[in-house]
Scaffold this motif. Structure first.
Motif, PDB file in Angstrom:
ATOM      1  N   ARG A 102       0.461   4.068   3.694  1.00  0.00           N
ATOM      2  CA  ARG A 102      -0.381   2.961   4.110  1.00  0.00           C
ATOM      3  C   ARG A 102      -1.142   3.356   5.369  1.00  0.00           C
ATOM      4  NH1 ARG A 102       1.035   1.694  -0.174  1.00  0.00           N
ATOM      5  NH2 ARG A 102       1.772  -0.321  -0.974  1.00  0.00           N
ATOM      6  N   SER A 106      -4.411  -0.948   8.517  1.00  0.00           N
ATOM      7  CA  SER A 106      -3.896  -2.093   7.770  1.00  0.00           C
ATOM      8  C   SER A 106      -2.711  -2.710   8.496  1.00  0.00           C
ATOM      9  CB  SER A 106      -3.477  -1.659   6.360  1.00  0.00           C
ATOM     10  OG  SER A 106      -4.587  -1.190   5.626  1.00  0.00           O
ATOM     11  N   THR A 109      -3.987  -4.728  11.404  1.00  0.00           N
ATOM     12  CA  THR A 109      -4.603  -5.980  10.949  1.00  0.00           C
ATOM     13  C   THR A 109      -3.547  -6.997  10.537  1.00  0.00           C
ATOM     14  OG1 THR A 109      -6.581  -4.813  10.188  1.00  0.00           O
ATOM     15  CG2 THR A 109      -6.172  -6.988   9.258  1.00  0.00           C
ATOM     16  N   TYR A 110      -2.566  -6.568   9.758  1.00  0.00           N
ATOM     17  CA  TYR A 110      -1.527  -7.486   9.291  1.00  0.00           C
ATOM     18  C   TYR A 110      -0.684  -8.010  10.448  1.00  0.00           C
ATOM     19  CZ  TYR A 110      -2.535  -6.115   4.470  1.00  0.00           C
ATOM     20  OH  TYR A 110      -3.151  -5.914   3.264  1.00  0.00           O
ATOM     21  N   SER A 153      -6.527 -12.583   3.750  1.00  0.00           N
ATOM     22  CA  SER A 153      -5.564 -11.634   4.324  1.00  0.00           C
ATOM     23  C   SER A 153      -4.217 -12.309   4.551  1.00  0.00           C
ATOM     24  CB  SER A 153      -6.100 -11.076   5.645  1.00  0.00           C
ATOM     25  OG  SER A 153      -7.267 -10.325   5.446  1.00  0.00           O
ATOM     26  N   LYS A 268      -9.562   7.216   3.467  1.00  0.00           N
ATOM     27  CA  LYS A 268      -8.972   6.046   2.839  1.00  0.00           C
ATOM     28  C   LYS A 268      -8.217   6.379   1.552  1.00  0.00           C
ATOM     29  CE  LYS A 268     -11.240   2.199   2.805  1.00  0.00           C
ATOM     30  NZ  LYS A 268     -12.318   1.185   2.599  1.00  0.00           N
TER      31      LYS A 268
END
Length: 473
Positions: A102, A106, A109-110, A153, A268
């Motif tokens: 991952r 990400s 952001t999470y 999200s 990515k």
């Protein structure tokens, strides 16, 4: 009728009784028993001792809980709060980042959405209390108060956390499954720079001292020549550029993570790792940059100290370049609005928050870099409580400054437009969708066709193929 068996990893009612008495005949030991259904399906008796009845029962509870966990049962129960499950989910996500499964971006952001939005709304709710109506209400409120993107999200985060709870046996099903999906607005048609617009853009940034200092002419040239993302451009090292053959190896990108700052990570996807061949006009620019001095371990587009540049700062430079200082009317309006804001004792962040605008919008308005519509002018004057003749004068200024000009010609342009322009130019040159996808680093050509090609006719050869199907009659 047979008694319904205990669920796996569960126990029955505790039975506690005196087990031993001292020489004075007083009970000094109690024993507590229960039936526990092990993970092989068999029910066994489990017991524990204690100096009091309560101690014996507490010891037995601890024992069966450990037995459940050791036997493959849950680290979570329906009585645990959502915050506990979220912490466990985040730890697992963090491990996937370490395993390069991952992205650190990400995770950042999470974690931000969890702390700011999800946990304040659901953190104290127990897993057994999580229902579809509750989650639907929370996600809907996030959509209305914050926005669709954040709501989507947050919905994904809640689904991930509760999916983990399902796998651990704390709940039977994931209630997010039936939560209403958030339908986004229809995607805009891909828009690419035309030849005239490309020429106009280069003329604009080459005449802008700030854009030249930010190296936007060279960076734009590189992105149009390769179709790479802005983070991939900034993550490119000189060791990955062959100035003789023109081959450029794309393997990494630069991102900013709140806890770690700027980091260089893999692209990515595996499809993003590619070797591109630069056209001669791009290679000429790279050779000129290399002649000015470079080291193989340095970025091609480095900051003033030779380190990596921040993609956010480059995007900011791009925003400034696409919005040069407006005309006289706009400059007068921006100065008057800035004065009115200060007289109202408001800061730019306060105005942004109250009007729910993007962070840089009020700053661009007060520097005459952004056109102010009549509706925006009214919103600002209402917030600043401007009345009477002063309000009339400011609205007149807004009307005079509303006409478009050089400052608005590229208001729609972002760094991603360069990728779409590259894709469209390759499409016009007859390249297949698979070839263009390989250039851009897409695994699926359909993504390239639907999102990146600014073309009109999907099948321009169809008319020719069908020409002879019918007679003139």
């Amino acid at each position: 009728m047979a008694r319904k068996p205990l669920p796996l990893g569960h126990w029955g009612k505790f039975r506690t009784y005196p087990y031993h008495t001292n020489e004075k005949g007083k009970v000094d030991t109690y024993r507590s028993l229960t039936n526990f259904r092990d993970f092989d399906g068999r029910t066994r008796q489990v017991g524990a001792y204690g100096s009091t009845k309560t101690a014996a029962e507490n010891n037995l509870l601890e024992k069966v809980t450990e037995r459940r966990d050791a036997g493959g049962g849950s680290k979570l129960t329906g009585a645990d709060k959502f915050a506990k499950a979220a912490d466990l989910w985040l730890r697992k996500f963090r491990q996937m980042v370490k395993d390069e499964k991952r992205s650190p971006g990400s995770l950042d952001t999470y974690r931000r959405h969890l702390d700011r939005t999800v946990l304040p709304a659901l953190g104290d709710v127990r897993l057994g209390e999580m229902t579809t109506p509750l989650i639907d209400k929370v996600v809907g409120a996030i959509r209305d108060e914050v926005g669709q993107s954040t709501a989507r999200s947050c919905r994904s985060i809640i689904s991930g956390v509760l999916g983990l709870a399902v796998r651990y046996g704390a709940i039977r099903t994931n209630p997010v499954r039936d939560v209403e999906r958030i339908e986004g607005q229809a995607k805009r048609r891909p828009r690419a720079l035309t030849e005239a617009e490309r020429n106009g853009w280069f003329a604009l940034i080459r005449s802008d001292d700030q854009a030249v200092r930010a190296e936007l002419p060279d960076l734009t040239t590189f992105m149009l020549a390769t179709g790479v993302r802005i983070g991939e451009s900034l993550g490119l090292l000189w060791s990955q550029v062959d100035l003789d053959t023109g081959e450029i190896e794309i393997t990494h990108q630069i991102i900013r993570v709140s806890s770690d700052g700027l980091i260089r990570i893999r692209t990515k996807s595996r499809a993003g790792e590619r070797v591109l061949l630069a056209p001669s006009w791009c290679l000429s620019m790279l050779r000129t940059r290399a002649a000015a001095g470079m080291r193989l371990d340095q970025p091609v587009f480095a900051d003033t100290r030779g380190g990596f540049r921040d993609p956010s700062n480059v995007s900011r430079d791009l925003r400034k370049a696409r919005a040069p200082i407006g005309g006289k009317a706009r400059q007068e309006l921006s100065a008057a609005l800035k004065k009115a804001r200060r007289e109202a004792d408001l800061t730019q962040p306060e105005v942004t928050r109250r009007l729910k605008w993007k962070g840089s919008r009020i700053s661009l308005i007060e520097r005459a870099r952004l056109k102010v519509s009549q509706a925006d002018a009214v919103s600002l004057l209402d917030l600043y409580k401007v009345r009477g003749q002063a309000r009339t004068e400011l609205l007149r200024l807004a009307a005079d400054a509303v006409d478009g000009g050089e400052a608005d010609a590229f208001s729609w342009l972002t760094s991603h437009v360069f990728r779409k322009t590259t894709a469209t130019m390759l499409d016009d040159a007859g390249q297949s969708a698979r070839q263009i996808a390989d250039q851009l680093g897409h695994a699926r050509p359909s993504m390239t066709q639907d999102v990146y090609m600014g073309r009109k006719a999907k099948n321009p050869g169809a008319a020719t193929a069908l020409e002879g199907a019918f007679s003139d009659d």
